[in-house]
Every structure is written in structure tokens, then in C-alpha cells.
Scaffold this active site. Structure first.
Site, PDB file in Angstrom:
ATOM      1  N   CYS A   1       0.798  -1.224   0.000  1.00 24.88           N
ATOM      2  CA  CYS A   1       0.000   0.000   0.000  1.00 24.88           C
ATOM      3  C   CYS A   1       0.839   1.287   0.000  1.00 24.88           C
ATOM      4  CB  CYS A   1      -0.987  -0.058   1.170  1.00 24.88           C
ATOM      5  SG  CYS A   1      -2.357   1.084   0.989  1.00 24.88           S
TER       6      CYS A   1
ATOM      7  N   HIS B   1      -3.533  -5.597   2.709  1.00 25.15           N
ATOM      8  CA  HIS B   1      -3.153  -5.817   4.101  1.00 25.15           C
ATOM      9  C   HIS B   1      -3.813  -7.133   4.498  1.00 25.15           C
ATOM     10  CE1 HIS B   1      -1.859  -1.580   4.543  1.00 25.15           C
ATOM     11  NE2 HIS B   1      -2.923  -1.260   3.834  1.00 25.15           N
TER      12      HIS B   1
HETATM   13  N1  GLN Z   1      -1.935   6.781   2.771  1.00 24.46           N
HETATM   14  C1  GLN Z   1      -2.120   5.980   1.625  1.00 24.46           C
HETATM   15  C2  GLN Z   1      -3.522   6.034   1.056  1.00 24.46           C
HETATM   16  O1  GLN Z   1      -4.462   6.327   1.763  1.00 24.46           O
HETATM   17  C3  GLN Z   1      -1.723   4.547   1.962  1.00 24.46           C
HETATM   18  C4  GLN Z   1      -2.632   3.893   2.970  1.00 24.46           C
HETATM   19  C5  GLN Z   1      -2.182   2.519   3.365  1.00 24.46           C
HETATM   20  O2  GLN Z   1      -1.001   2.195   3.388  1.00 24.46           O
HETATM   21  N2  GLN Z   1      -3.134   1.697   3.754  1.00 24.46           N
HETATM   22  O3  GLN Z   1      -3.702   5.777  -0.121  1.00 24.46           O
END
Ligand code: GLN
Length: 271
Positions: free
Chosen positions: A102, A221
Site C-alpha cells: 500500500c 493488508h
Molecule cells: N496513505 C495511503 C492512502 O491512503 C496509503 C494507505 C495505506 O497504506 N493503507 O492511499
């Protein structure tokens, strides 16, 4: 049982900043599954003040970086680009194994425009970009992408010999996504898979993640490797270069009935 297998040496980038929704569990799974096979393991944590050089990357064989909220991505990205990036790209270009979840996946591309409309320059290792809708754009149709996700894994990965020999679960990855950023891959890039439930890279195409040499970027995740033990074993096997070892074309199997059922049950989770 295999003896004298090479050491799994994990370089874990920014664990204090990039660790959303249980991402640290990916490292725990790699360590546990390696130990079950008597593979020696070492985890080296890399922080903002850690000085890295080319020699360091000869000491590790797997890079892991988790996801993070926009504010934590802002804290690390300059150090990542300026102090770590070049050596990391050399490692990945030389078929080093890397898993990026992510927020760290986003930093492998050209840039990430975050929800505060700040542009975080990316490593430019792969030809893609990511944009979050700004608060003014945030309508019902452009909100965060959140939910349980099922991905049909790219056939190039499914048919890779080491993946095939460690895959006892079929052609899916399961996980949980929660991101605002939409990632758009250039047409030459290969996605990790196609989404069968929920969204993945963006809300325009069905792509999820990216896959280049032994580098994997994904929005999953979960933790990803707890729910997808076939992928965990594949990453371990590739990292210790199992295909080049005499008499050890495969990691030893062990009873994974609970883990298999966690994967199967994940496929049935509601949104
Ligand atoms: N901050 C980033 C987004 O919202 C990544 C979020 C994350 O790693 N879950 O796209």
C-alpha cells in the site's frame, strides 16, 4: 528434511512508520514459516537514521515495507528517495525479492498525490502514479477504498515454477484494503492480479498491485502473508534461491490446515 538451507535475511524498512492494519504480521509470518523449516532467519530493521550502502544489500535477501497513513509517508519519503533509493533499486533490478504494501507500494512509482494535495515524489522504479481524491473531490463515488478483497493472481506468477511448486491454495490472494490513493499502471506493467471483489489499484480498471522481476507491490493488508501462505512460502523460497540449491527444489511442507481454512474463509467474508 532439508538441512543447511541458506539464511533468510529480511531488511524491514521503517517499521515504526509503515505498519498499518497488522502489516508487521508479514514479517512475523516469514520468520515463523522459515523457522518451521529450520531456515535460519535474521530481521534487520531500517529506520530514518540507518545508513545503507551497497554492501548492506549484499547482506539481505528480502526487503519488506508496509503501508502507512499519508502523514507517515510524508515523514519517510525524502529519506527513502535520497538515502536508500538507489541501492534499493539496484537490489530489485538484480532480482532481489521485495514486498511493498500500500503506502510503500505507492512510493515505488513516479509520485503520490496525497489527500492533502501534497505531491510526494516517488522512486520512479516503476512506471505508475498514484493520486488520492482531495477533500473537495471527496464525494460518495470518490471516497476511500475499504474492504475485503479477492484477487485472481496473474497467470505469469501462477505458472512461475517456484510459485507453482509451493502453491497448494489455488489462484487467489485474499486480503483487506484501505486506501485513498488510486494507482494507475502504465500499459507495459504487469499487475499482480485482477480483482474479483472490491477494488485494488483504482476504480477504473480491475488491476491489483504490480509484479516486476521479484518485486511485488500490492494494496493487500490482512496481513497479506498470514492469509496467503502460498505467497509467503514463495517469497521465502525465492529469497534463499531455492531453485539453485542442490536437492531442495521445494520447501518442506507442514500441516497448514488452520491456515488454509483462514484463506478459504477470507474468500467468503462480506464487505
Ligand atoms: N496513505 C495511503 C492512502 O491512503 C496509503 C494507505 C495505506 O497504506 N493503507 O492511499
Amino acid at each position: 528434511m532439508n538441512t543447511n538451507l541458506p539464511k533468510l535475511k529480511i531488511g524491514w524498512f521503517y517499521p515504526k512508520y509503515l505498519n498499518l492494519y497488522g502489516d508487521r504480521g508479514n514479517v512475523e509470518i516469514l520468520v515463523a514459516r522459515a523457522k518451521l523449516r529450520n531456515i535460519p532467519v535474521e530481521v534487520i530493521e531500517i529506520d530514518l537514521d540507518t545508513k545503507l550502502d551497497a554492501a548492506f544489500f549484499k547482506e539481505i535477501n528480502l526487503v519488506f515495507m508496509g503501508g502507512g497513513p499519508d502523514l507517515d509517508q510524508q515523514k519517510i519519503y525524502l529519506d527513502f528517495l535520497e538515502n536508500k533509493g538507489n541501492h534499493l533499486m539496484e537490489f530489485l533490478n538484480n532480482f532481489g525479492v521485495g514486498l511493498f504494501i500500500c503506502g510503500s507500494y505507492q512510493l515505488l512509482g513516479k509520485y503520490y498525490k496525497d489527500a492533502y494535495e501534497k505531491i510526494l515524489e516517488g522512486l520512479g522504479f516503476l512506471d505508475f502514479y498514484t493520486e488520492s481524491p482531495s477533500s473537495s473531490e471527496k464525494t460518495k463515488s470518490k471516497s476511500r477504498m475499504i474492504g475485503n478483497i479477492i484477487v485472481e493472481v496473474n497467470s505469469l506468477l501462477l505458472n512461475e515454477p517456484v510459485f507453482r511448486s509451493h502453491n497448494k491454495l489455488g489462484n487467489t490472494f485474499v486480503g483487506f484494503e484501505n486506501h485513498g490513493g488510486r494507482t494507475y499502471l502504465s500499459k507495459d506493467l504487469i499487475p499482480l492480479g485482477l480483482t474479483k471483489k472490491n477494488q485494488g489499484n483504482n476504480d477504473l480498471d480491475l488491476t491489483e498491485g504490480v509484479f516486476y522481476k521479484n518485486t511485488f507491490g500490492t494494496y493487500l493488508h490482512g496481513p497479506l502473508l498470514a492469509r496467503n501462505p502460498h505467497f509467503a512460502d514463495y517469497l521465502i523460497a525465492k529469497s534463499i534461491k531455492i531453485e539453485s540449491l542442490p536437492h531442495s527444489a521445494e520447501l518442506e511442507k507442514f500441516d497448514t490446515s488452520v491456515i488454509v481454512s483462514a484463506h478459504e474463509k477470507s474468500k467468503k467474508l462480506k464487505r
